[in-house]
Design an enzyme around this catalytic site. Structure first.
Site, PDB file in Angstrom:
ATOM      1  N   HIS A  87       0.836  -1.223   0.000  1.00  0.00           N
ATOM      2  CA  HIS A  87       0.000   0.000   0.000  1.00  0.00           C
ATOM      3  C   HIS A  87       0.862   1.261   0.000  1.00  0.00           C
ATOM      4  CE1 HIS A  87      -3.332  -2.704   1.055  1.00  0.00           C
ATOM      5  NE2 HIS A  87      -2.528  -3.202   1.984  1.00  0.00           N
TER       6      HIS A  87
ATOM      7  N   SER B  98      14.091  20.668 -17.183  1.00  0.00           N
ATOM      8  CA  SER B  98      12.969  21.580 -17.416  1.00  0.00           C
ATOM      9  C   SER B  98      13.403  22.734 -18.311  1.00  0.00           C
ATOM     10  CB  SER B  98      12.462  22.121 -16.074  1.00  0.00           C
ATOM     11  OG  SER B  98      11.592  23.208 -16.265  1.00  0.00           O
TER      12      SER B  98
ATOM     13  N   LYS C 165      15.959  20.896 -12.363  1.00  0.00           N
ATOM     14  CA  LYS C 165      15.187  19.678 -12.565  1.00  0.00           C
ATOM     15  C   LYS C 165      15.974  18.592 -13.299  1.00  0.00           C
ATOM     16  CE  LYS C 165      11.600  18.922 -11.630  1.00  0.00           C
ATOM     17  NZ  LYS C 165      10.374  19.136 -12.436  1.00  0.00           N
TER      18      LYS C 165
ATOM     19  N   GLU D  10       8.953   7.642 -17.599  1.00  0.00           N
ATOM     20  CA  GLU D  10       7.585   8.145 -17.728  1.00  0.00           C
ATOM     21  C   GLU D  10       6.994   7.820 -19.094  1.00  0.00           C
ATOM     22  OE1 GLU D  10       7.995  11.930 -14.645  1.00  0.00           O
ATOM     23  OE2 GLU D  10       8.029  12.288 -16.795  1.00  0.00           O
TER      24      GLU D  10
END
Length: 493
Positions: A158, A279, A285, A292
């Site tokens: 979880h 970024s 970043k 992804e």
């Protein structure tokens, strides 16, 4: 200028560009152009052997086919004036060998059995390529696991700290999942590797062809028995896509963990810069973009499977043109999976794991509490539910000490664990993440000796899979070599 020789007899009028493009499968057919040449060669050799085509015609066709095989298929064969690559290559044959010779190759076959055969040839090649990439990924996971058999880290359920484990245990979990997908792909290969050629449109042919001969020359293991099923069945494509969907789902799960682990919240892993982006506005970043994108492509592959399945579900026997719309989904699923497996292997190979951070997090959230409950069962004879409640009461108080455990034991069951021999040192050992992991010596557990055994077992299974793949590759290459040799024999006869 080439023209569509198939329309000349029955149909009149030139199609406009819109209709030609709408009906054409040429873009998707680029992937089966090479298989189509081999199908043509095998069919020609068989027709010649059966006495269904004269020597002089067979020689002219063989010469044209061999030239395309060695020099490449001319661009003209891919012109959208042709509905598909089969018509395009036939048009080239007629242009080179003349209608009297080139027009004889299509004897005793249809584009229906031709395309079904080409698809199976290409899919079996794609299976072996994907299996190779998956094998590389599995090898990386096994090797990285071998580097981290003693690297203690938190395990989660979880997304909450649950129990300590090791990084090796975690990596081998994914290796086993990918291994099952490899098994499914090998099983799919066996069902793909059956020849439809000779089924013609759907009701076979009255000519005395030899299906077993073309089956052998094309490297198939057997022929498909029912000619109607042979030309219209695409369950092999659905099976391929469903297997790839499972494979990509597991890849997506691993990517999700890499994304989480690489975040500033977790800091378990540093991904190599080549798999990341930055970024356009925030200079600090480092985004895990490959992971992804792969997570997104898992949905693309699942969508390809769903689209193909819906295409098939309402089709009557036998061939229907709807099947043409299934093929791009098949190629889409295969392409995304093949690229993803190669990238994922590289991403895992270059990942740098923060073992100190993993260890510091391994006992957070009282994740070793289960082992303390197990200790109370093993060493003091408590029922597990009683031990579970005692430790749970201690966790609720936010500290696990001898005093707290003793009080909980008296409140819950009226016993004194201290009088029974429980000490502060024993509690401390039971809560030590390293000792907790070392105690998990059951097969499949994270204890180092068990993991080392698992690595040997997994390596052996991977070796067996690789040997099976190599055997299949050799069989296909041997068949192609025999086919090309027979074509050369026709040319030189």
């Amino acid at each position: 200028m080439r023209h569509d020789q198939i329309r000349e007899g029955r149909l009149t009028g030139e199609r406009n560009t819109l209709i030609a493009r709408y009906l054409s499968s040429m873009e998707a057919d680029r992937r089966i152009a090479s298989p189509d040449l081999r199908v043509d060669m095998a069919h020609l050799v068989m027709l010649n052997r059966q006495g269904l085509i004269a020597k002089e015609h067979a020689q002219k066709i063989a010469t044209a086919l061999h030239r395309m095989y060695t020099e490449g298929i001319p661009d003209e064969a891919f012109d959208e004036r042709f509905e598909d690559i089969h018509a395009g290559i036939e048009g080239e044959l007629i242009a080179k060998a003349g209608i009297d010779s080139g027009g004889r190759l299509h004897l005793a076959r249809s584009r229906n059995d031709e395309v079904a055969t080409c698809l199976r040839i290409r899919v079996r090649e794609d299976i072996l390529e994907i299996l190779t990439s998956v094998a590389t990924l599995r090898e990386v996971l096994i090797r990285r696991a071998d580097e981290h058999t003693g690297t203690v880290m938190p395990g989660f359920t979880h997304l909450q700290h649950a129990q300590p484990t090791t990084l090796a245990h975690h990596l081998l979990a994914y290796e086993e999942a990918f291994s099952r997908s490899a098994e499914r792909l090998l099983e799919t290969f066996a069902r793909v590797n059956r020849s439809p050629l000779g089924s013609a449109a759907f009701a076979s042919t009255g000519f005395p062809i030899d299906r077993e001969m073309t089956c052998r020359l094309l490297g198939f293991n057997s022929i498909l028995g029912n000619s109607m099923d042979a030309v219209s069945g695409r369950d092999f494509a659905l099976e391929m896509l469903s297997t790839l969907t499972i494979l990509m789902a597991d890849a997506s799960r691993l990517c999700e963990e890499l994304i989480l682990w690489s975040s500033a919240f977790v800091e378990f892993v540093e991904l190599d810069d080549i798999y990341c982006s930055t970024s356009s506005i925030m200079p600090q970043k480092k985004n895990p973009d490959c992971a992804e994108i792969m997570r997104g492509h898992a949905g693309t592959v699942a969508g390809a499977f769903q689209s193909a399945l819906v295409c098939m579900k309402g089709l009557p026997m036998s061939y229907n043109r709807d099947l043409q719309t299934l093929t791009p989904h098949l190629w889409n699923g295969i392409s995304h999976t093949a690229a993803s497996m190669e990238i994922l292997a590289g991403m895992m190979d270059t990942a740098v794991f923060n073992v100190e951070r993993m260890y510091r997090e391994s006992d957070r959230g009282f994740s070793t509490a289960t082992e303390l409950a197990d200790t109370l069962v093993r060493e003091f004879g408590l029922p597990f539910r009683t031990a579970h409640n005692i430790v749970g009461r201690a966790v609720r108080s936010k500290e696990i000490t001898l005093t707290v455990i003793e009080r909980a034991g008296k409140e819950i069951s009226g016993i004194s664990l201290q009088e029974m021999g429980l000490t502060e040192d024993r509690i401390r050992d039971a809560l030590d993440p390293g000792l907790v992991v070392a105690a998990k010596k059951v097969a499949g557990g994270p204890a180092e000796e068990v993991i080392c055994d698992a690595i040997r077992i997994r390596s052996g299974i991977l070796k067996d899979h690789n040997e099976t793949m190599q055997m299949q590759r050799r069989a296909l290459q041997d068949a192609e070599d025999e086919l090309v040799s027979m074509i050369r024999g026709l040319i030189e006869a």
